[in-house]
Scaffold this active site. Structure first.
Site, mmCIF file in Angstrom:
data_model
loop_
_atom_site.group_PDB
_atom_site.id
_atom_site.type_symbol
_atom_site.label_atom_id
_atom_site.label_comp_id
_atom_site.label_asym_id
_atom_site.label_seq_id
_atom_site.Cartn_x
_atom_site.Cartn_y
_atom_site.Cartn_z
ATOM 1 N N GLU A 140 92.705 -82.271 1.165
ATOM 2 C CA GLU A 140 91.841 -81.483 0.286
ATOM 3 C C GLU A 140 90.695 -82.302 -0.289
ATOM 4 O O GLU A 140 89.584 -81.796 -0.443
ATOM 5 C CB GLU A 140 92.661 -80.871 -0.848
ATOM 6 C CG GLU A 140 91.865 -79.978 -1.782
ATOM 7 C CD GLU A 140 91.236 -78.792 -1.057
ATOM 8 O OE1 GLU A 140 90.173 -78.336 -1.515
ATOM 9 O OE2 GLU A 140 91.789 -78.330 -0.037
ATOM 10 N N TYR A 141 90.946 -83.565 -0.613
ATOM 11 C CA TYR A 141 89.865 -84.395 -1.142
ATOM 12 C C TYR A 141 88.747 -84.533 -0.117
ATOM 13 O O TYR A 141 87.567 -84.308 -0.429
ATOM 14 C CB TYR A 141 90.392 -85.768 -1.548
ATOM 15 C CG TYR A 141 89.312 -86.710 -2.013
ATOM 16 C CD1 TYR A 141 88.564 -86.422 -3.151
ATOM 17 C CD2 TYR A 141 89.034 -87.888 -1.318
ATOM 18 C CE1 TYR A 141 87.562 -87.284 -3.580
ATOM 19 C CE2 TYR A 141 88.040 -88.749 -1.737
ATOM 20 C CZ TYR A 141 87.303 -88.442 -2.870
ATOM 21 O OH TYR A 141 86.311 -89.300 -3.283
ATOM 22 N N SER A 142 89.099 -84.893 1.115
ATOM 23 C CA SER A 142 88.084 -85.021 2.163
ATOM 24 C C SER A 142 87.375 -83.696 2.418
ATOM 25 O O SER A 142 86.149 -83.651 2.590
ATOM 26 C CB SER A 142 88.724 -85.523 3.459
ATOM 27 O OG SER A 142 89.082 -86.884 3.365
ATOM 28 N N SER A 144 86.954 -81.097 0.371
ATOM 29 C CA SER A 144 86.087 -80.678 -0.721
ATOM 30 C C SER A 144 84.854 -81.569 -0.840
ATOM 31 O O SER A 144 83.750 -81.075 -1.114
ATOM 32 C CB SER A 144 86.863 -80.664 -2.043
ATOM 33 O OG SER A 144 87.340 -81.944 -2.379
ATOM 34 N N LYS A 145 85.002 -82.858 -0.600
ATOM 35 C CA LYS A 145 83.843 -83.747 -0.683
ATOM 36 C C LYS A 145 82.875 -83.509 0.479
ATOM 37 O O LYS A 145 81.655 -83.602 0.319
ATOM 38 C CB LYS A 145 84.292 -85.206 -0.713
ATOM 39 C CG LYS A 145 84.948 -85.628 -2.012
ATOM 40 C CD LYS A 145 83.976 -85.607 -3.192
ATOM 41 C CE LYS A 145 83.022 -86.770 -3.162
ATOM 42 N NZ LYS A 145 82.152 -86.819 -4.367
#
Length: 326
Positions: A140-142, A144-145
């Protein structure tokens, strides 16, 4: 040097605090967004002005009044998060910040992204800015970024300059993220090398990142992305061992196989997804992709187009850390 007024998000965070120090030392004015009393106090102590609110506030343009440049450094960096809130912060927040900047009449914005937008779980060897984003993000971090970076680049036009900077493994003085977590893991006995830890990584000292951001603000081309690192890669195990040594700690010898962690991460991600982020496993595919394989960066573009050169060597940064403890 002409003084500039900056509006900064994430001013109380690790990168933001050091940007305030760097910009104010150069004689610039900084207005920083703060959500809480604690954040506001830290920002004021560093010499910046405070605008109270959050990334999704509909009055951000009011706080940007009189500023010439926006630096968007705020993000939810949790590598274990599978909730909607992270996407809202990183994606919806970025869109709101940049749209607010337009309404405030600001003509330039710098967005701080991450090499994580490229992570797919496989090693990345000396990748450059033209390396394609993976078809499916590792976490999710990758995800969303990467979505936020696309929004930032899509905002660039003849009337609004947008430059994107991607650091990797930010470390150094005032570190409230990587080093404290490493120290805590070592103290608890939970630290172990993944497949021995003998793979390369790029790193970015916080002062090198601040210097890179200044260079990008001055020389960056509209709609372009720039990697910023410490230049030469280093073995992950060696660097982590040196970081621990600055705190008087000895790194462990134990190692765990990557194949086993991949199984645990797959199961943990599934549990987190099914529970909407309420339950978490011991490790995630996102965190493994960040620290379990080679991730090295080519900064030739930043050197050529931004005149970027690291201002702090890795040895100098490690020596500075010896005087601080967590």
């Amino acid at each position: 040097m002409t003084a500039t007024s900056y509006f900064l998000t994430g001013g109380s965070g690790y990168i933001g605090r050091n940007l305030i120090r760097s910009l104010t030392a150069q004689g610039h004015r900084v207005v920083a967004l703060a959500r809480s009393d604690d954040s506001a106090a830290r920002i004021e102590a560093l010499g910046a002005q405070v605008f109270r609110g959050d990334l999704l506030a509909d009055n951000l343009a009011d706080g940007m009044a009189g500023c010439q440049v926006v630096i968007h450094a705020a993000a939810d960096t949790d590598h274990n998060n599978q909730s909607r809130s992270q996407y809202q912060t990183n994606v919806d927040g970025t869109l709101n910040v940049l749209n607010s900047a337009r309404r405030a009449g600001i003509k330039k914005a710098l967005y701080i992204s991450t090499e994580s937008v490229l992570l797919d779980g496989q090693p990345l060897h000396q990748v450059s800015e033209d390396h394609p984003l993976p078809r499916r993000a590792i976490g999710e971090y990758s995800r969303s970024k990467a979505a936020a970076e696309k929004i930032a680049l899509n905002c660039a036009d003849d009337d609004f300059t947008v430059v994107v900077v991607r650091p990797r493994f930010v470390w150094g003085r005032d570190d409230t993220t990587a080093l404290p977590q490493l120290v805590d893991a070592a103290k608890s006995g939970q630290l172990a090398w993944i497949d021995g830890g003998h793979y390369l990584t790029s790193t970015t000292h916080i002062l090198n990142l601040c210097a890179g951001i200044s260079s990008a603000l001055e020389h960056g081309k509209n709609g372009e992305v720039y990697f910023i690192t410490d230049a030469e890669p280093v073995e992950f195990r060696q660097f982590a061992t040196e970081l621990l040594a600055t705190q008087g700690m000895t790194a462990p010898d134990k190692s765990v196989p990557l194949w086993l962690l991949k199984i645990l991460a797959w199961g943990g991600d599934m549990i987190s997804r099914l529970s909407g982020g309420r339950l978490r496993g011991p490790v995630t595919r996102q965190s493994l992709a960040t620290s379990a394989v080679e991730v090295t960066i080519d900064i030739s573009k930043a050197k050529a187009e931004l005149n970027y050169q690291p201002v702090v060597s890795r040895a100098e940064g490690l020596a500075e850390l010896e005087h601080h403890s967590w």
